[in-house]
Design a protein around this motif. Structure first.
Motif, PDB file in Angstrom:
ATOM      1  N   UNK A 116       0.743  -1.007   0.033  1.00  0.00           N
ATOM      2  CA  UNK A 116       0.109   0.032  -0.155  1.00  0.00           C
ATOM      3  C   UNK A 116       0.767   1.451  -0.136  1.00  0.00           C
ATOM      4  N   UNK A 117       2.053   1.165   0.499  1.00  0.00           N
ATOM      5  CA  UNK A 117       3.079   2.289   0.547  1.00  0.00           C
ATOM      6  C   UNK A 117       3.721   2.503  -0.831  1.00  0.00           C
ATOM      7  N   UNK A 118       3.809   3.835  -1.221  1.00  0.00           N
ATOM      8  CA  UNK A 118       4.715   3.735  -2.373  1.00  0.00           C
ATOM      9  C   UNK A 118       6.361   3.904  -2.056  1.00  0.00           C
ATOM     10  N   UNK A 119       7.405   3.545  -3.035  1.00  0.00           N
ATOM     11  CA  UNK A 119       8.454   3.929  -2.904  1.00  0.00           C
ATOM     12  C   UNK A 119       8.883   5.601  -2.845  1.00  0.00           C
ATOM     13  N   UNK A 120       9.806   5.847  -1.960  1.00  0.00           N
ATOM     14  CA  UNK A 120       9.768   7.420  -1.854  1.00  0.00           C
ATOM     15  C   UNK A 120      11.430   7.504  -1.711  1.00  0.00           C
ATOM     16  N   UNK A 121      11.645   9.041  -1.866  1.00  0.00           N
ATOM     17  CA  UNK A 121      13.041   9.544  -1.833  1.00  0.00           C
ATOM     18  C   UNK A 121      13.548   9.612  -0.486  1.00  0.00           C
ATOM     19  N   UNK A 122      14.480   9.228   0.033  1.00  0.00           N
ATOM     20  CA  UNK A 122      15.054   9.530   1.292  1.00  0.00           C
ATOM     21  C   UNK A 122      16.321  10.372   1.329  1.00  0.00           C
ATOM     22  N   UNK A 123      16.176  11.472   2.082  1.00  0.00           N
ATOM     23  CA  UNK A 123      17.156  12.464   2.128  1.00  0.00           C
ATOM     24  C   UNK A 123      18.026  12.553   3.205  1.00  0.00           C
ATOM     25  N   UNK A 124      19.298  12.292   3.337  1.00  0.00           N
ATOM     26  CA  UNK A 124      20.094  12.311   4.343  1.00  0.00           C
ATOM     27  C   UNK A 124      21.047  13.804   4.266  1.00  0.00           C
ATOM     28  N   UNK A 125      20.839  14.574   5.570  1.00  0.00           N
ATOM     29  CA  UNK A 125      21.064  15.998   5.593  1.00  0.00           C
ATOM     30  C   UNK A 125      22.965  16.016   6.282  1.00  0.00           C
ATOM     31  N   UNK A 126      22.685  15.634   7.610  1.00  0.00           N
ATOM     32  CA  UNK A 126      23.814  16.063   8.375  1.00  0.00           C
ATOM     33  C   UNK A 126      23.796  15.244   9.407  1.00  0.00           C
ATOM     34  N   UNK A 127      24.899  15.206  10.126  1.00  0.00           N
ATOM     35  CA  UNK A 127      25.162  14.219  11.391  1.00  0.00           C
ATOM     36  C   UNK A 127      24.761  15.218  12.660  1.00  0.00           C
ATOM     37  N   UNK A 128      24.022  14.553  13.545  1.00  0.00           N
ATOM     38  CA  UNK A 128      23.380  15.213  14.877  1.00  0.00           C
ATOM     39  C   UNK A 128      23.593  14.200  15.954  1.00  0.00           C
ATOM     40  N   UNK A 129      23.383  14.657  17.207  1.00  0.00           N
ATOM     41  CA  UNK A 129      23.442  13.913  18.338  1.00  0.00           C
ATOM     42  C   UNK A 129      22.070  13.981  19.056  1.00  0.00           C
ATOM     43  N   UNK A 130      21.875  12.915  19.835  1.00  0.00           N
ATOM     44  CA  UNK A 130      20.571  12.804  20.677  1.00  0.00           C
ATOM     45  C   UNK A 130      20.892  13.277  22.192  1.00  0.00           C
TER      46      UNK A 130
END
Lengths: 171, 171
Positions: free
Chosen positions: A61-75
């Protein structure tokens, strides 16, 4: 038995993530770089075939999508975990919500969904500052198509094995 | 990019294999316990989607089958690799032959097919004798249904990630 659902990014992003994970991620040997879609849940051998069928339906039911990785972060301050931030797109949100819907099997630890690929964890405070300092200079802009999701199970030693993959939008 | 096709046995057998691999298998962290069906082959990003479609077709034509593990054996004198011997059943032979047919993409190192799950490798001669001595006393009789196969790719650090799984006999 413990199960989970994740996305494995393409080799390019996995290689980049592993170049850091090798040194800074205590779970490096247990699982390849991944984005957790549905945290750990318990199921029996009997239940898992039904769950796999349900996952197949959700993926269809879900379509393929574009995944964007932007930067390194911390929790921090929650934990000293450093990660590649993945942008929360409509496709990713839809997939996450379908997998974590109340009508589906419930995971043990539900958190607010912060899509990410872990690259360092269990660091001391000093290591954390050093590594985050290095990584925040890094341009990790990366875009890729997500076409499938993976159902995994955990072995006794903590390592994860893929049970089955499901293609998004497939008939 | 390097690809391969394998069977991952159930958790029970993987846990048993890993209890030895942890100490005796130099590839322990790179891949879960597995039976190689098609050794490493090279393919581009473009080629792999076609290959995945072909694998789907091959898996559909093969039926699920029972896999019998009988005992621990060694590849000596060829190498100091110790493995769980898997009986060569009709279903397993059929699947192997379909995956290694000349009309399909050719793997780098074709050997005679000795179905096995590696539990120790790169041992010294003394270690090999010791470990094989221990293991040959072990009753590893185990039977399970094989319902799916896995297409994997190798990362730069040597670790393997699952690209996609295919159900045997599925429509």
């Amino acid at each position: 038995m413990k199960y989970g659902v994740a996305i494995f990014p393409t080799k390019k992003l996995q290689d980049l993530a592993n170049s850091y994970r090798k040194r800074y991620d205590t779970k490096y040997a247990f699982i390849p770089p991944h984005l957790t879609l549905k945290p750990t849940f318990e199921a029996t051998d009997m239940e898992i075939s039904t769950i796999a069928e349900q996952l197949k339906g959700i993926a269809q039911k879900c379509r393929p999508f574009t995944m964007n990785v932007t930067k390194a972060k911390s929790f921090q301050p929650v934990s000293n975990t450093i990660y590649f931030k993945v942008e929360l797109s409509e496709g990713l949100q839809e997939l996450h919500d379908a997998l974590n819907d109340e009508s589906f099997i419930i995971s043990e630890n539900e958190h607010a969904f912060v899509p990410h690929i872990t690259i360092a964890q269990d660091l001391s405070d000093n290591e954390h500052s050093d590594v985050l300092g290095q990584l925040s200079m890094l341009d990790v802009s990366h875009e890729e198509e997500v076409k499938r999701i993976h159902l995994l199970y955990q072995l006794e030693d903590g390592a994860w094995t893929v049970y089955e993959t499901f293609r998004l939008g497939a008939e």
